[in-house]
Design an enzyme around this catalytic site. Structure first.
Site, short mmCIF file in Angstrom:
data_model
loop_
_atom_site.label_atom_id
_atom_site.label_comp_id
_atom_site.label_asym_id
_atom_site.label_seq_id
_atom_site.Cartn_x
_atom_site.Cartn_y
_atom_site.Cartn_z
N TYR A 139 0.82 -1.22 0.00
CA TYR A 139 0.00 0.00 0.00
C TYR A 139 0.85 1.27 0.00
O TYR A 139 0.62 2.20 -0.78
CB TYR A 139 -0.95 -0.01 1.21
CG TYR A 139 -1.71 1.28 1.39
CD1 TYR A 139 -2.90 1.50 0.70
CD2 TYR A 139 -1.24 2.28 2.23
CE1 TYR A 139 -3.59 2.69 0.86
CE2 TYR A 139 -1.93 3.47 2.40
CZ TYR A 139 -3.10 3.67 1.70
OH TYR A 139 -3.79 4.85 1.86
N ASP A 192 -8.89 -2.73 -0.89
CA ASP A 192 -10.00 -1.84 -1.22
C ASP A 192 -9.50 -0.58 -1.94
O ASP A 192 -10.20 -0.01 -2.76
CB ASP A 192 -10.75 -1.44 0.05
CG ASP A 192 -9.80 -1.10 1.18
OD1 ASP A 192 -9.19 -2.03 1.73
OD2 ASP A 192 -9.66 0.09 1.51
N LYS A 231 -11.45 -8.99 5.48
CA LYS A 231 -11.93 -7.64 5.79
C LYS A 231 -12.71 -7.08 4.60
O LYS A 231 -12.16 -6.93 3.52
CB LYS A 231 -10.72 -6.74 6.07
CG LYS A 231 -11.07 -5.29 6.28
CD LYS A 231 -9.85 -4.38 6.14
CE LYS A 231 -9.64 -3.89 4.73
NZ LYS A 231 -8.81 -2.68 4.60
C1 B12 Z 1 -11.40 7.61 -2.51
C2 B12 Z 1 -11.26 8.24 -1.16
C3 B12 Z 1 -10.03 8.13 -0.51
C4 B12 Z 1 -8.84 7.42 -1.14
C5 B12 Z 1 -8.14 8.40 -2.09
C6 B12 Z 1 -7.47 7.70 -3.25
C7 B12 Z 1 -6.96 8.69 -4.21
N1 B12 Z 1 -5.84 8.37 -4.79
O1 B12 Z 1 -7.55 9.74 -4.43
C8 B12 Z 1 -7.98 7.10 0.13
C9 B12 Z 1 -8.38 5.74 0.65
C10 B12 Z 1 -6.47 7.12 -0.05
C11 B12 Z 1 -8.50 8.16 1.09
C12 B12 Z 1 -7.79 8.59 2.18
C13 B12 Z 1 -8.28 9.48 3.11
N2 B12 Z 1 -9.51 10.03 3.15
CO1 B12 Z 1 -10.78 9.81 1.76
N3 B12 Z 1 -12.23 9.51 0.62
C14 B12 Z 1 -12.36 8.93 -0.55
C15 B12 Z 1 -13.82 8.94 -1.02
C16 B12 Z 1 -14.39 7.58 -0.74
C17 B12 Z 1 -14.07 9.28 -2.48
C18 B12 Z 1 -13.40 10.54 -2.99
C19 B12 Z 1 -13.43 10.49 -4.47
O2 B12 Z 1 -12.57 9.92 -5.09
N4 B12 Z 1 -14.50 11.02 -5.09
C20 B12 Z 1 -14.72 10.98 -6.52
C21 B12 Z 1 -14.24 12.30 -7.16
C22 B12 Z 1 -14.44 12.21 -8.68
O3 B12 Z 1 -15.05 13.33 -6.65
P1 B12 Z 1 -14.41 14.66 -6.05
O4 B12 Z 1 -13.15 14.38 -5.38
O5 B12 Z 1 -15.45 15.37 -5.31
O6 B12 Z 1 -14.07 15.50 -7.36
C23 B12 Z 1 -15.07 16.08 -8.19
C24 B12 Z 1 -15.40 17.51 -7.79
O7 B12 Z 1 -15.29 17.79 -6.42
C25 B12 Z 1 -14.52 18.35 -8.63
N5 B12 Z 1 -13.13 18.61 -8.25
C26 B12 Z 1 -12.34 18.05 -7.34
N6 B12 Z 1 -11.13 18.61 -7.35
C27 B12 Z 1 -11.15 19.55 -8.32
C28 B12 Z 1 -10.17 20.45 -8.74
C29 B12 Z 1 -10.48 21.36 -9.75
C30 B12 Z 1 -9.46 22.33 -10.20
C31 B12 Z 1 -11.76 21.33 -10.34
C32 B12 Z 1 -12.06 22.27 -11.40
C33 B12 Z 1 -12.72 20.45 -9.91
C34 B12 Z 1 -12.42 19.56 -8.91
O8 B12 Z 1 -14.48 17.62 -9.82
C35 B12 Z 1 -14.48 16.22 -9.57
C36 B12 Z 1 -15.27 15.55 -10.64
O9 B12 Z 1 -16.61 15.94 -10.60
C37 B12 Z 1 -14.43 10.06 -0.11
C38 B12 Z 1 -15.89 9.85 0.25
C39 B12 Z 1 -16.79 10.26 -0.89
N7 B12 Z 1 -17.61 9.36 -1.36
O10 B12 Z 1 -16.70 11.38 -1.35
C40 B12 Z 1 -13.52 10.01 1.13
C41 B12 Z 1 -13.25 11.28 1.94
C42 B12 Z 1 -13.05 12.43 0.98
N8 B12 Z 1 -12.00 10.98 2.63
C43 B12 Z 1 -11.95 11.48 3.81
C44 B12 Z 1 -10.85 11.35 4.72
C45 B12 Z 1 -11.02 11.96 6.09
C46 B12 Z 1 -9.69 10.69 4.33
C47 B12 Z 1 -8.45 10.51 5.22
C48 B12 Z 1 -7.98 11.80 5.87
C49 B12 Z 1 -8.71 9.43 6.25
C50 B12 Z 1 -7.51 9.24 7.12
N9 B12 Z 1 -7.54 9.83 8.29
O11 B12 Z 1 -6.60 8.57 6.76
C51 B12 Z 1 -7.44 9.97 4.21
C52 B12 Z 1 -6.70 11.15 3.67
C53 B12 Z 1 -5.33 10.95 3.37
C54 B12 Z 1 -4.84 12.30 2.93
N10 B12 Z 1 -3.62 12.59 3.28
O12 B12 Z 1 -5.54 13.08 2.33
C55 B12 Z 1 -13.22 12.21 4.17
C56 B12 Z 1 -13.08 13.71 4.18
C57 B12 Z 1 -13.91 14.30 5.30
C58 B12 Z 1 -13.88 15.77 5.21
N11 B12 Z 1 -14.99 16.35 4.81
O13 B12 Z 1 -12.87 16.36 5.48
C59 B12 Z 1 -14.22 11.61 3.14
C60 B12 Z 1 -15.38 12.52 2.75
C61 B12 Z 1 -14.74 10.28 3.75
C62 B12 Z 1 -15.36 10.45 5.11
N12 B12 Z 1 -16.66 10.58 5.20
O14 B12 Z 1 -14.66 10.42 6.10
N13 B12 Z 1 -9.72 8.60 0.73
#
Ligand code: B12
Lengths: 251, 520
Positions: free
Chosen positions: B262, B297, B369
């Site tokens: 990982y 996962d 898990k």
């Molecule tokens: C996948 C995921 C992870 C993966 C990330 C893998 C990776 N390489 O990205 C892993 C497992 C590593 C991870 C880790 C963590 N995560 Co996380 N993760 C998620 C999850 C399940 C999905 C996020 C995602 O990929 N969404 C899909 C994308 C496409 O959507 P998006 O990011 O919103 O982006 C869209 C828009 O926002 C926008 N957008 C985003 N960025 C940008 C930038 C620009 C310029 C533009 C124009 C648009 C844009 O466009 C995108 C497309 O529409 C969310 C929960 C959820 N369902 O949202 C939690 C979540 C975001 N994670 C969370 C947390 C807390 C963490 C950790 C801190 C947990 C921990 N303590 O270890 C760690 C963080 C590590 C770190 N240093 O950041 C929380 C955040 C809570 C908060 N509100 O602060 C969430 C909401 C889960 C939760 N309920 O706890 N995570």
């Protein structure tokens, strides 16, 4: 046929126009008994609710209780007075956009993107930038007239700005996903302040995105645009090309 | 009974290939050490504490030996030599080094037998303590009964350890079996373990030894009241894998996230460093009776759950072999997978059933898990709650080991207290409703689910064959895993790996290997 309403007097809707019915759920640090339930009712009354029905309470133990309630809210808003800042540039698909750049700007645009500071979430910025894109929209890397540099996650503000300067970027794309304790606001502010101090702020567009961001917040933070949940590469690319073309015209 | 038709030879072939991949690392495990491994030894010798500016003593000592260019011999020798020469305890030695009163490298070398004797006493003392923690846990399970299956696993992540305890105790009373304290954002990239109790974190709470102790005490208290042993989980991942494993062993954690790859793939940590660190950290977990969990996962949060299902299977197989190499028994291998399927897809449930059964079939005795929907969780909390119910259905139907409960607010925030309660209620309802259903059902041997599971295993075998042909490091450098390129000499923490000298000593490794019957 859509409902007929008075847009100056908007109230919540349950099953009858203007009935004001809302559904609320919340937790209180109170015991799960009649006294606790009354506390929930009073909280709702202080929120401006009437006809309060606390229909369920659940003992969360350790002195907490979760409540579900339905109630009538006396709140009313005037839709005609509500103005939200949204990105207003027309949205073009990739082919239209490339054509637009070709016609109106006449050179390739350089865009640098990153998810900054401690945030490790790459999926959002990748959805916007990566070749394969997201939900049937190609990412910026695939655009003929956009040179897209995706620096990935956990990029420091310093590194991002340094790169943007080195490649003479037209736009910086910043992603912020973790929002706990408003860390995204702190990080975005840090970046923009550093850009100002380094004299970069007006040399390129600053655009941010993430699930808790929108155009309104972005403007407030001093960015040119902001994009939230469900935004696509096409939205961002269109904003960049149109804004840069207009700027060039004005100069 | 709900069972897949998969040829046993096919499973054996897959395991053999994974074994070939893993067995080519003797040179690394026997010839190298890392700074965090040395800091682990410092901790295991009984040294704790930090300087006034927050630098932990293990870092102070290891940095000092490194700057004197004598770390290659291993920290155990230098600390023991000073203990002998000055007639001090290990902690007293550390205290003196920390205030600059003692230079370990210039202490007069004592007679080898005397130094060895001190080392052996230190080792025996700590290993005895770790064993007693393991015995304590086993006695509790003997008294209160074994953990239920699937076990209910929930997270706490307030950032404040005292708030976490309150929420964890509430969750335990509501029915949770295992509590995970999610770590603060980016702790995995710190090359030290913060010290003391902490009340500020982002998206989680720092993993510190004091926080472990505080939560352990809270869970023991509530466990004794409700007559269930409540398991505690943290993360032995990142740049301090073995140190966190050691802290967990000392403070009696029960489950540790401890993936072999990982850190390389998802945190850009140097490949050598990660493999070396996982080797020692998993051995500590094996010795302490701690159940490890792996992070498959994560592949599905960045890739498609159908297209890349085979990467999960392949990673599980590699993780299993690395774990075995470190002495972990299958009953303690919580290999991971996840319900990350796009809910818009027709028959998504059948796909999930196939994938979950495949994991169960390949690893029948592992406490697998199972992770909930996260990627397709959205702001529509009602729909997310429903997806979590479908996930719970698969979990019970296929007998997964540990069910990481999905939260309806997954897309919004780290769990509120009521979100967690609703998640537990959801799982309890579904688990009870379909408790024995799986025993009544059979699958069409030529039906979709069987075909799908066989296809995923075939793809995993092809993939593993490719990795065998090139070697693991080369495959990672090429981007074969998760489409991410990780060259062997790049990544964070690379400079913290060093070649051992001929007289290098890691007494804990040697003793644990011996007791676990590992003779490589
Ligand atoms: C996948 C995921 C992870 C993966 C990330 C893998 C990776 N390489 O990205 C892993 C497992 C590593 C991870 C880790 C963590 N995560 Co996380 N993760 C998620 C999850 C399940 C999905 C996020 C995602 O990929 N969404 C899909 C994308 C496409 O959507 P998006 O990011 O919103 O982006 C869209 C828009 O926002 C926008 N957008 C985003 N960025 C940008 C930038 C620009 C310029 C533009 C124009 C648009 C844009 O466009 C995108 C497309 O529409 C969310 C929960 C959820 N369902 O949202 C939690 C979540 C975001 N994670 C969370 C947390 C807390 C963490 C950790 C801190 C947990 C921990 N303590 O270890 C760690 C963080 C590590 C770190 N240093 O950041 C929380 C955040 C809570 C908060 N509100 O602060 C969430 C909401 C889960 C939760 N309920 O706890 N995570």
């Amino acid at each position: 046929m859509p409902v007929k309403t008075d847009p100056k007097r908007i109230r919540p809707y349950g099953d009858t126009l203007n009935d004001g019915r809302v559904q609320i759920s919340f937790t209180l640090p109170v015991p799960c008994d009649e006294q606790g339930k009354e506390a929930a009712r009073q909280i709702l009354r202080k929120m401006g609710m009437s006809e309060i029905d606390v229909c369920h309470m659940n003992d969360l133990t350790e002195g907490f209780t979760h409540f579900n309630a339905y109630a009538t809210s006396n709140a009313e808003v005037d839709l005609t007075s509500i103005k939200v800042k949204i990105v207003e540039t027309p949205v073009m698909d990739m082919y239209e956009n490339d054509e637009y750049i070709d016609q109106n700007i006449g050179r390739d645009l350089i865009v640098v993107g990153a998810c900054i500071e401690s945030d490790a979430h790459t999926v959002g910025i990748d959805a916007i930038m990566n070749m394969k894109g997201y939900n049937h929209r190609y990412g910026l890397e695939r655009y003929k007239h956009i040179e897209a540099i995706n620096m990935g996650a956990q990029v420091s503000c310093e590194d991002l700005l340094q790169k943007a300067r080195a490649v003479n970027a037209d736009a910086i794309l910043v992603s912020q996903i973790v929002t706990q304790k408003n860390i995204h606001i702190a990080n975005l502010t840090k970046l923009i302040e550093m850009a100002e101090a380094e004299g970069l702020r007006d040399k390129m567009l600053f655009i941010c995105g993430g699930p808790r961001l929108n155009h309104e917040i972005a403007i407030e933070l001093g960015y040119d645009a902001g994009f939230g949940t469900g935004s696509y590469s096409t939205d961002v690319a269109s904003f960049i090309s149109v804004t840069i073309a207009e700027k060039a015209e004005n100069n | 009974m709900l069972q897949l038709s998969i040829k046993q030879e096919k499973i054996e072939k897959a395991k053999k290939l994974a074994g070939q991949i893993v067995n080519s690392f003797d040179w690394l495990f026997n010839g190298y050490s890392s700074e965090t491994i040395e800091r682990t030894i410092v901790r295991l010798m009984g040294i704790d504490g930090a300087t006034s500016d927050g630098t932990p003593f293990p870092n102070v000592i290891v940095e000092d030996l490194k700057s004197k260019k004598v770390l290659e011999r291993g920290v155990a020798y230098w600390v023991a030599n000073a203990m002998c020469a000055l007639n001090l305890t290990a902690q007293e030695v550390a205290d003196k080094v920390a205030i600059g009163e003692l230079d370990l490298s210039s202490v007069k070398p004592q007679a080898d037998e005397k130094v060895l004797e001190v080392i052996n006493t230190q080792t025996a003392t700590m290993l005895k303590h770790i064993k007693s923690q393991n015995n304590f846990r086993e006695e509790k399970f003997a008294t209160y009964g074994p953990r239920r299956k699937p076990a209910l696993y929930v997270i706490v992540a307030t950032g404040n350890i005292y708030e976490d305890v309150l929420q964890a105790q509430a969750a335990a009373r509501e029915g949770a079996d295992i509590i995970a304290v999610i770590r603060s954002t980016a702790q995995s990239l710190l090359d030290y373990v913060p010290y003391g109790a902490t009340t500020e974190g982002f998206g989680g709470t720092f993993a510190t030894q004091e926080n472990f102790r505080i939560m352990r005490k809270g869970l023991d208290e509530v466990g004794d009241e409700i007559k269930r042993y409540i398991g505690l989980t943290n993360y032995a991942s990142g740049l301090c894998m073995p140190e966190i494993a050691a802290m967990g062993a000392i403070e009696r954690l029960d489950v540790m996230l401890n993936d072999a790859m990982y850190g390389i793939l998802f945190r850009d940590i140097n490949p050598r460093r990660t493999l070396l660190d996982q080797y020692f950290s998993r051995m500590i977990n094996a010795y302490a009776g701690i159940e490890i969990q792996t992070g498959e996962d994560n592949y599905l949060t960045t890739s498609d759950a159908i297209e890349k299902a085979y990467t999960v299977t392949a990673s599980q197989l590699i993780n299993e072999q690395f774990a075995e190499y470190s002495g972990i028994k299958e009953e303690k291998m919580g290999l991971g997978h996840a319900y990350e399927i796009n809910p818009e897809i027709e028959n998504s449930f059948s796909y999930e059933l196939a994938h979950a059964l495949l994991t169960k079939t390949i690893f029948p005795t592992a406490p697998v898990k199972y992770m909930p929907p996260t990627k397709f969780a959205s702001g529509n909390v009602f729909k997310t709650h429903l997806m979590d119910a479908m996930f719970n259905f698969v979990g019970q139907l296929t007998g997964q080991g540990v069910q990481l409960l999905g939260m309806m607010t997954e897309a919004i925030h780290t769990p509120h207290i009521a979100d967690r309660a609703l998640a537990i209620e959801n799982a309890n309802y579904i688990f009870t409703a379909v408790k024995d259903l799986g025993q009544e059902l059979t699958l069409d041997p030529d039906g979709f689910i069987n075909k799908r599971a066989n296809l995923v295993l075939d793809e995993a075998i092809d993939f593993l064959q490719k990795v065998v042909d090139t070697g693991l490091f080369e495959a990672m450098a090429r981007g074969d895993f998760a489409d991410i390129k990780r060259p062997e000499d790049k990544g964070k923490g690379a400079q913290g790996v060093f070649k051992r000298s001929d007289n290098y000593l890691n007494p804990f490794l040697e003793q644990m290997k011996q007791e676990l019957g590992l003779n490589r």
